[in-house]
Design an enzyme around this catalytic site. Structure first.
Site, mmCIF file in Angstrom:
data_model
loop_
_atom_site.group_PDB
_atom_site.id
_atom_site.type_symbol
_atom_site.label_atom_id
_atom_site.label_comp_id
_atom_site.label_asym_id
_atom_site.label_seq_id
_atom_site.Cartn_x
_atom_site.Cartn_y
_atom_site.Cartn_z
ATOM 1 N N TYR A 62 3.255 5.326 15.638
ATOM 2 C CA TYR A 62 2.018 4.626 15.262
ATOM 3 C C TYR A 62 0.798 5.456 15.663
ATOM 4 N N LYS B 282 -2.025 6.924 13.208
ATOM 5 C CA LYS B 282 -3.425 6.514 13.332
ATOM 6 C C LYS B 282 -4.333 7.703 13.644
ATOM 7 N N ASN C 91 -7.020 -1.585 5.859
ATOM 8 C CA ASN C 91 -6.653 -2.326 7.068
ATOM 9 C C ASN C 91 -5.157 -2.518 7.223
ATOM 10 N N SER D 280 -6.689 3.170 15.659
ATOM 11 C CA SER D 280 -6.287 2.427 16.858
ATOM 12 C C SER D 280 -6.601 3.278 18.085
ATOM 13 N N ALA E 76 0.594 8.687 16.128
ATOM 14 C CA ALA E 76 0.485 9.888 15.292
ATOM 15 C C ALA E 76 -0.096 9.534 13.927
ATOM 16 N N VAL F 55 0.813 -1.229 0.000
ATOM 17 C CA VAL F 55 0.000 0.000 0.000
ATOM 18 C C VAL F 55 0.845 1.277 0.000
HETATM 19 C C1 LIG Z 1 -4.000 1.314 24.843
HETATM 20 C C2 LIG Z 1 -3.189 1.078 23.627
HETATM 21 C C3 LIG Z 1 -3.748 0.063 22.701
HETATM 22 C C4 LIG Z 1 -2.943 0.049 21.466
HETATM 23 C C5 LIG Z 1 -3.171 -1.150 20.690
HETATM 24 C C6 LIG Z 1 -2.221 -1.217 19.534
HETATM 25 C C7 LIG Z 1 -1.595 -2.537 19.472
HETATM 26 C C8 LIG Z 1 -0.654 -2.688 18.313
HETATM 27 C C9 LIG Z 1 -1.090 -2.872 17.137
HETATM 28 C C10 LIG Z 1 -0.184 -3.160 16.052
HETATM 29 O O1 LIG Z 1 0.973 -3.051 16.079
HETATM 30 S S1 LIG Z 1 -1.045 -3.649 14.732
HETATM 31 C C11 LIG Z 1 0.072 -4.285 13.602
HETATM 32 C C12 LIG Z 1 0.666 -5.536 14.105
HETATM 33 N N1 LIG Z 1 1.655 -6.006 13.165
HETATM 34 C C13 LIG Z 1 2.909 -5.529 13.126
HETATM 35 O O2 LIG Z 1 3.312 -4.638 13.831
HETATM 36 C C14 LIG Z 1 3.817 -6.141 12.140
HETATM 37 C C15 LIG Z 1 5.146 -6.472 12.764
HETATM 38 N N2 LIG Z 1 6.226 -5.576 12.377
HETATM 39 C C16 LIG Z 1 6.806 -5.542 11.141
HETATM 40 O O3 LIG Z 1 6.344 -6.143 10.191
HETATM 41 C C17 LIG Z 1 8.076 -4.764 10.978
HETATM 42 O O4 LIG Z 1 8.751 -4.708 12.176
HETATM 43 C C18 LIG Z 1 7.885 -3.311 10.470
HETATM 44 C C19 LIG Z 1 7.398 -2.467 11.618
HETATM 45 C C20 LIG Z 1 6.862 -3.223 9.354
HETATM 46 C C21 LIG Z 1 9.224 -2.790 9.920
HETATM 47 O O5 LIG Z 1 9.677 -3.694 8.947
HETATM 48 P P1 LIG Z 1 10.369 -3.226 7.557
HETATM 49 O O6 LIG Z 1 10.982 -4.438 6.938
HETATM 50 O O7 LIG Z 1 9.411 -2.456 6.748
HETATM 51 O O8 LIG Z 1 11.464 -2.231 7.970
HETATM 52 P P2 LIG Z 1 12.869 -2.424 8.647
HETATM 53 O O9 LIG Z 1 13.882 -2.217 7.587
HETATM 54 O O10 LIG Z 1 12.947 -3.658 9.451
HETATM 55 O O11 LIG Z 1 12.877 -1.178 9.630
HETATM 56 C C22 LIG Z 1 12.642 0.150 9.157
HETATM 57 C C23 LIG Z 1 13.129 1.109 10.208
HETATM 58 O O12 LIG Z 1 12.373 0.887 11.399
HETATM 59 C C24 LIG Z 1 13.278 0.578 12.483
HETATM 60 N N3 LIG Z 1 12.704 -0.416 13.380
HETATM 61 C C25 LIG Z 1 12.059 -1.548 13.042
HETATM 62 N N4 LIG Z 1 11.726 -2.241 14.147
HETATM 63 C C26 LIG Z 1 12.178 -1.516 15.212
HETATM 64 C C27 LIG Z 1 12.121 -1.698 16.643
HETATM 65 N N5 LIG Z 1 11.539 -2.768 17.167
HETATM 66 N N6 LIG Z 1 12.673 -0.748 17.419
HETATM 67 C C28 LIG Z 1 13.244 0.371 16.900
HETATM 68 N N7 LIG Z 1 13.332 0.599 15.540
HETATM 69 C C29 LIG Z 1 12.797 -0.337 14.733
HETATM 70 C C30 LIG Z 1 14.497 -0.020 11.793
HETATM 71 O O13 LIG Z 1 15.634 0.075 12.608
HETATM 72 C C31 LIG Z 1 14.602 0.831 10.528
HETATM 73 O O14 LIG Z 1 15.185 2.070 10.790
HETATM 74 P P3 LIG Z 1 16.759 2.344 10.491
HETATM 75 O O15 LIG Z 1 17.518 1.358 11.342
HETATM 76 O O16 LIG Z 1 16.961 2.103 9.021
HETATM 77 O O17 LIG Z 1 16.981 3.746 10.906
HETATM 78 N N1 LIG Z 2 -4.111 -6.074 16.548
HETATM 79 C C1 LIG Z 2 -4.295 -4.982 17.284
HETATM 80 O O1 LIG Z 2 -4.219 -4.992 18.537
HETATM 81 C C2 LIG Z 2 -4.639 -3.706 16.628
HETATM 82 C C3 LIG Z 2 -4.595 -3.522 15.274
HETATM 83 N N2 LIG Z 2 -4.939 -2.314 14.725
HETATM 84 C C4 LIG Z 2 -4.886 -2.100 13.299
HETATM 85 O O2 LIG Z 2 -5.630 -3.089 12.629
HETATM 86 C C5 LIG Z 2 -5.005 -3.391 11.383
HETATM 87 C C6 LIG Z 2 -4.720 -4.870 11.289
HETATM 88 O O3 LIG Z 2 -3.847 -5.246 12.352
HETATM 89 P P1 LIG Z 2 -3.456 -6.767 12.665
HETATM 90 O O4 LIG Z 2 -4.458 -7.662 12.069
HETATM 91 O O5 LIG Z 2 -3.139 -6.834 14.089
HETATM 92 O O6 LIG Z 2 -2.084 -6.871 11.869
HETATM 93 P P2 LIG Z 2 -1.223 -8.112 11.373
HETATM 94 O O7 LIG Z 2 0.194 -7.748 11.574
HETATM 95 O O8 LIG Z 2 -1.732 -9.408 11.918
HETATM 96 O O9 LIG Z 2 -1.541 -8.056 9.815
HETATM 97 C C7 LIG Z 2 -1.124 -6.942 9.102
HETATM 98 C C8 LIG Z 2 -1.511 -7.145 7.666
HETATM 99 O O10 LIG Z 2 -1.056 -6.022 6.922
HETATM 100 C C9 LIG Z 2 -0.285 -6.482 5.811
HETATM 101 N N3 LIG Z 2 0.662 -5.430 5.487
HETATM 102 C C10 LIG Z 2 1.637 -4.901 6.261
HETATM 103 N N4 LIG Z 2 2.282 -3.935 5.601
HETATM 104 C C11 LIG Z 2 1.671 -3.836 4.388
HETATM 105 C C12 LIG Z 2 1.873 -3.015 3.258
HETATM 106 N N5 LIG Z 2 2.826 -2.080 3.211
HETATM 107 N N6 LIG Z 2 1.059 -3.201 2.174
HETATM 108 C C13 LIG Z 2 0.095 -4.140 2.185
HETATM 109 N N7 LIG Z 2 -0.134 -4.952 3.219
HETATM 110 C C14 LIG Z 2 0.652 -4.792 4.308
HETATM 111 C C15 LIG Z 2 0.304 -7.803 6.289
HETATM 112 O O11 LIG Z 2 0.556 -8.670 5.204
HETATM 113 P P3 LIG Z 2 1.989 -9.053 4.581
HETATM 114 O O12 LIG Z 2 2.957 -9.169 5.704
HETATM 115 O O13 LIG Z 2 1.660 -10.348 3.886
HETATM 116 O O14 LIG Z 2 2.264 -7.934 3.644
HETATM 117 C C16 LIG Z 2 -0.885 -8.365 7.067
HETATM 118 O O15 LIG Z 2 -1.816 -8.945 6.177
HETATM 119 C C17 LIG Z 2 -3.762 -2.516 11.300
HETATM 120 O O16 LIG Z 2 -4.046 -1.341 10.615
HETATM 121 C C18 LIG Z 2 -3.473 -2.226 12.755
HETATM 122 O O17 LIG Z 2 -2.730 -1.064 12.905
HETATM 123 C C19 LIG Z 2 -5.336 -1.269 15.512
HETATM 124 C C20 LIG Z 2 -5.378 -1.398 16.867
HETATM 125 C C21 LIG Z 2 -5.051 -2.611 17.517
#
Ligand SMILES: CCCCCCC/C=C/C(=O)SCCNC(=O)CCNC(=O)[C@H](O)C(C)(C)COP(=O)(O)OP(=O)(O)OC[C@H]1O[C@@H](n2cnc3c(N)ncnc32)[C@H](O)[C@@H]1OP(=O)(O)O
Ligand SMILES: NC(=O)C1=CN([C@@H]2O[C@H](COP(=O)(O)OP(=O)(O)OC[C@H]3O[C@@H](n4cnc5c(N)ncnc54)[C@H](OP(=O)(O)O)[C@@H]3O)[C@@H](O)[C@H]2O)C=CC1
Length: 269
Positions: free
Chosen positions: A171, A175, A106, A158, A173, A80
């Site tokens: 994140y 959202k 999403n 979120s 900011a 995306v």
């Molecule tokens: C009351 C509060 C309730 C809140 C609820 C919210 C709960 C949370 C919800 C979610 O998070 S929903 C989504 C869940 N799924 C994920 O988060 C997916 C898991 N993460 C990833 O896929 C990857 O880590 C990423 C975040 C997409 C980054 O991967 P990508 O391959 O795109 O980039 P990188 O080259 O690895 O990194 C880019 C850049 O970011 C820095 N970085 C990555 N991880 C970290 C970390 N853990 N700590 C600090 N920095 C990080 C990385 O170092 C790179 O920067 P530079 O080093 O190049 O400066």
């Molecule tokens: N789970 C939670 O507690 C919460 C989630 N949210 C929001 O809900 C949504 C879904 O979260 P959740 O199901 O937990 O996330 P997951 O990490 O389980 O799934 C994330 C999905 O996004 C896809 N994705 C990630 N980056 C890209 C990209 N650049 N382009 C296209 N697809 C991408 C991943 O697929 P692939 O790796 O195959 O590309 C995967 O299908 C997100 O927007 C998240 O921020 C909000 C609050 C709380």
């Protein structure tokens, strides 16, 4: 007595159905996006499921098509953050299904880090996926959604974007931007009959959260009410409602779905 509108003349069940709707769900290979795709297809919608990897999202389409869900699924690889890929996604959807009625923005990602330790690239990565991804998809889909009498956009924000969550400043900011885009654009695009709403979940047990925080849908008490972690299906149910004619008078809103507030957050009375 005023005449009933077409929507209101339908039965309760019909108004909640998505039969004949054509939807794009981004980030549908996992978690909430996958649950939305499965529920939409079960309700009769044809769905295009997308993620960055065909190998991740292909099996989701296969599983939907091999099930008895009435809707059809097509998997398309699309990052995306890549505008050209997003435009190709919309074009392919219109070619495949003849139009587009619902866009679910999403796709999202985060990592937890103190603000001081977030590099510029880390900040941009998170803003790019969560906010710019929503911008690209919505802008690219606007004309297709406006054709055939309008459409619906459902954004995923979120709780972190609504009330602030430590170690998620990037994140949160991004959202908050998604939430604001929802209200702003819903007013701007009202004359195109595009209805835009947003869901702000609290913690939901998904593969993404499990990899970050070690909480899974298998180790939660599903009957608990007080501040338990949510299930993807509980968010998908809200998306279903927001996509259906039953929510026709809800416009530009962010609906929080986060269970019961923690006791320590309850004010003294
Ligand atoms: C009351 C509060 C309730 C809140 C609820 C919210 C709960 C949370 C919800 C979610 O998070 S929903 C989504 C869940 N799924 C994920 O988060 C997916 C898991 N993460 C990833 O896929 C990857 O880590 C990423 C975040 C997409 C980054 O991967 P990508 O391959 O795109 O980039 P990188 O080259 O690895 O990194 C880019 C850049 O970011 C820095 N970085 C990555 N991880 C970290 C970390 N853990 N700590 C600090 N920095 C990080 C990385 O170092 C790179 O920067 P530079 O080093 O190049 O400066
Ligand atoms: N789970 C939670 O507690 C919460 C989630 N949210 C929001 O809900 C949504 C879904 O979260 P959740 O199901 O937990 O996330 P997951 O990490 O389980 O799934 C994330 C999905 O996004 C896809 N994705 C990630 N980056 C890209 C990209 N650049 N382009 C296209 N697809 C991408 C991943 O697929 P692939 O790796 O195959 O590309 C995967 O299908 C997100 O927007 C998240 O921020 C909000 C609050 C709380």
């Amino acid at each position: 007595m005023p005449e009933m509108s077409d929507a209101m003349s339908k039965s309760h069940t019909e108004r909640f159905r998505l039969e004949g709707q054509r939807a794009i769900i981004t980030g549908a290979s996992s978690g909430i996006g996958r649950a939305i795709a499965e529920e939409f297809a079960a309700d009769g919608a044809d769905v295009v499921v997308c993620s960055r990897e065909q190998d991740n999202v292909g099996p989701v389409a296969d599983e939907i098509n091999d099930s008895d869900r009435p809707g059809e699924a097509v998997a398309i690889e699309c990052d995306v953050t890549d505008r050209e890929a997003v435009e190709a996604l919309v074009e392919a959807t219109v070619d495949e299904f003849g139009g587009l009625d619902v866009l679910v923005n999403n796709a999202g990602a985060s990592f937890m880090s103190g603000f001081d330790d977030i590099s510029e690239n880390g900040w941009k990565t998170i803003v790019d996926i969560n906010l710019h991804g929503t911008y690209h998809c919505t802008q690219a889909a606007g004309d297709a959604l406006a054709a055939d009498g309008g459409g619906t956009v459902i954004n995923l924000s979120s709780v972190a974007g609504e009330q602030g969550a430590p170690y998620m400043s990037h994140y949160g900011a991004a959202k908050a931007g998604v939430s604001n885009l929802t209200s702003t654009l819903s007013a701007e695009w009202a004359d195109r009959d595009i209805r835009i709403n947003c869901i702000a979940p609290g913690f939901v047990a998904t593969p993404g959260v499990e990899s970050q925080m070690g909480v899974s849908a298998d180790n939660i008490d599903r009957e608990a009410v007080e501040r338990r972690i949510g299930l993807s299906e509980e968010i998908a149910d809200i998306a279903l409602f927001l996509a259906s004619p039953a929510s026709s008078y809800i416009v530009g809103q962010t609906i929080t779905a986060a269970g019961v507030p923690r006791l320590e957050e309850t004010p003294d009375i």
